[in-house]
Write an enzyme that holds these catalytic residues in place. Structure first.
Site, PDB file in Angstrom:
ATOM      1  N   ILE A  84     -59.126 -29.144 -29.662  1.00 36.07           N
ATOM      2  CA  ILE A  84     -60.109 -29.960 -28.945  1.00 36.07           C
ATOM      3  C   ILE A  84     -60.231 -29.532 -27.475  1.00 36.07           C
ATOM      4  CG2 ILE A  84     -58.625 -31.851 -28.123  1.00 36.07           C
ATOM      5  CD1 ILE A  84     -60.714 -33.781 -29.417  1.00 36.07           C
ATOM      6  N   HIS A 141     -47.394 -27.238 -35.772  1.00 40.10           N
ATOM      7  CA  HIS A 141     -48.687 -26.557 -35.821  1.00 40.10           C
ATOM      8  C   HIS A 141     -48.540 -25.211 -35.151  1.00 40.10           C
ATOM      9  CE1 HIS A 141     -48.383 -29.051 -32.211  1.00 40.10           C
ATOM     10  NE2 HIS A 141     -49.048 -28.103 -31.582  1.00 40.10           N
ATOM     11  N   MET A 142     -49.341 -24.286 -35.613  1.00 39.61           N
ATOM     12  CA  MET A 142     -49.345 -22.941 -35.053  1.00 39.61           C
ATOM     13  C   MET A 142     -50.694 -22.707 -34.384  1.00 39.61           C
ATOM     14  SD  MET A 142     -48.631 -19.420 -37.101  1.00 39.61           S
ATOM     15  CE  MET A 142     -50.298 -19.277 -37.764  1.00 39.61           C
ATOM     16  N   HIS A 143     -50.652 -22.370 -33.102  1.00 40.60           N
ATOM     17  CA  HIS A 143     -51.871 -22.025 -32.374  1.00 40.60           C
ATOM     18  C   HIS A 143     -52.245 -20.581 -32.725  1.00 40.60           C
ATOM     19  CE1 HIS A 143     -51.516 -25.331 -29.242  1.00 40.60           C
ATOM     20  NE2 HIS A 143     -50.280 -25.301 -29.701  1.00 40.60           N
ATOM     21  N   GLU A 184     -46.731 -31.013 -27.385  1.00 42.91           N
ATOM     22  CA  GLU A 184     -47.310 -32.334 -27.086  1.00 42.91           C
ATOM     23  C   GLU A 184     -47.461 -33.167 -28.346  1.00 42.91           C
ATOM     24  OE1 GLU A 184     -50.965 -31.479 -25.080  1.00 42.91           O
ATOM     25  OE2 GLU A 184     -49.939 -30.655 -23.333  1.00 42.91           O
ATOM     26  N   VAL A 185     -47.758 -32.520 -29.454  1.00 42.49           N
ATOM     27  CA  VAL A 185     -47.939 -33.234 -30.723  1.00 42.49           C
ATOM     28  C   VAL A 185     -46.760 -32.887 -31.627  1.00 42.49           C
ATOM     29  CG1 VAL A 185     -49.405 -33.538 -32.746  1.00 42.49           C
ATOM     30  CG2 VAL A 185     -50.459 -33.219 -30.493  1.00 42.49           C
ATOM     31  N   ASN A 187     -45.289 -24.058 -30.010  1.00 40.59           N
ATOM     32  CA  ASN A 187     -44.549 -24.746 -28.957  1.00 40.59           C
ATOM     33  C   ASN A 187     -43.543 -25.695 -29.602  1.00 40.59           C
ATOM     34  OD1 ASN A 187     -46.173 -23.521 -26.979  1.00 40.59           O
ATOM     35  ND2 ASN A 187     -47.733 -25.107 -27.203  1.00 40.59           N
TER      36      ASN A 187
HETATM   37  P1  AMP Z   1     -48.882 -28.553 -28.471  1.00 36.89           P
HETATM   38  O1  AMP Z   1     -48.822 -28.639 -26.973  1.00 36.89           O
HETATM   39  O2  AMP Z   1     -48.390 -27.230 -29.001  1.00 36.89           O
HETATM   40  O3  AMP Z   1     -48.219 -29.742 -29.142  1.00 36.89           O
HETATM   41  O4  AMP Z   1     -50.398 -28.546 -28.829  1.00 36.89           O
HETATM   42  C1  AMP Z   1     -51.129 -29.676 -29.189  1.00 36.89           C
HETATM   43  C2  AMP Z   1     -52.564 -29.231 -29.200  1.00 36.89           C
HETATM   44  O5  AMP Z   1     -53.305 -30.171 -29.952  1.00 36.89           O
HETATM   45  C3  AMP Z   1     -53.198 -29.168 -27.813  1.00 36.89           C
HETATM   46  O6  AMP Z   1     -53.662 -27.842 -27.573  1.00 36.89           O
HETATM   47  C4  AMP Z   1     -54.349 -30.180 -27.891  1.00 36.89           C
HETATM   48  O7  AMP Z   1     -55.501 -29.764 -27.203  1.00 36.89           O
HETATM   49  C5  AMP Z   1     -54.580 -30.276 -29.391  1.00 36.89           C
HETATM   50  N1  AMP Z   1     -55.141 -31.530 -29.859  1.00 36.89           N
HETATM   51  C6  AMP Z   1     -54.705 -32.774 -29.580  1.00 36.89           C
HETATM   52  N2  AMP Z   1     -55.465 -33.688 -30.212  1.00 36.89           N
HETATM   53  C7  AMP Z   1     -56.382 -32.999 -30.925  1.00 36.89           C
HETATM   54  C8  AMP Z   1     -57.454 -33.376 -31.788  1.00 36.89           C
HETATM   55  N3  AMP Z   1     -57.737 -34.671 -32.054  1.00 36.89           N
HETATM   56  N4  AMP Z   1     -58.215 -32.406 -32.337  1.00 36.89           N
HETATM   57  C9  AMP Z   1     -57.949 -31.101 -32.065  1.00 36.89           C
HETATM   58  N5  AMP Z   1     -56.951 -30.692 -31.271  1.00 36.89           N
HETATM   59  C10 AMP Z   1     -56.181 -31.621 -30.699  1.00 36.89           C
END
Ligand code: AMP
Ligand code: ZN
Length: 123
Positions: free
Chosen positions: A33, A110-112, A105-106, A97
């Site tokens: 997002i 998940h893999m970017h 953060e989440v 991360n």
């Molecule tokens: P991390 O810092 O590796 O946990 O990455 C979490 C990522 O999730 C961040 O890059 C956010 O921009 C992304 N993110 C959070 N909420 C959403 C959402 N509703 N849809 C898409 N991406 C999201």
């Protein structure tokens, strides 16, 4: 199993919309997002696992499939690596991360998948 207050579990369950580009039995893939690069996708397992550190040998198939998906996603978006090419859109990177010190953060793994001109400048 989905976790009540997990935003990615809610996206997997279709309770929160996402810009989905791929889905299979194990994972969904959607656009970040808040993109840090021209291509910024998140490969998210359907199953809730908080961090990479919580994975065990039973998860190696899942993790391997996630990693092997990255070249396909990059290719489909026009960012395949071509040896010898000097164009900017030539290759991609993957990032997982882990923990606060790793910028997570989440807390649902998940893999970017990132690509485009110098995305690391903004990471
Ligand atoms: P991390 O810092 O590796 O946990 O990455 C979490 C990522 O999730 C961040 O890059 C956010 O921009 C992304 N993110 C959070 N909420 C959403 C959402 N509703 N849809 C898409 N991406 C999201
Ligand atoms: Zn979750």
């Amino acid at each position: 199993m989905s976790h009540d207050n997990c935003i990615f579990c809610k996206i997997v369950a279709g309770q929160i919309p996402s810009a989905q580009v791929y889905a299979d039995d194990d994972v969904i893939v959607f656009k970040d997002i808040n993109p840090a690069a021209e291509l910024h996708l998140l490969v998210v397992p359907r199953r809730h696992i908080p961090t990479l550190q919580d994975c065990s040998v039973e998860d190696q198939g899942l993790l391997g499939r996630m990693l092997l998906l990255a070249p396909k996603l990059a290719r489909d978006a026009g960012f395949a690596f071509e040896a010898g090419s000097h164009r900017e859109a030539n290759g991609f990177r993957v990032v997982m991360n882990t923990g606060p010190g790793g910028g997570q953060e989440v807390y649902h793994i998940h893999m970017h998948v990132l690509a485009g001109p110098r995305p690391w400048k903004r990471m």
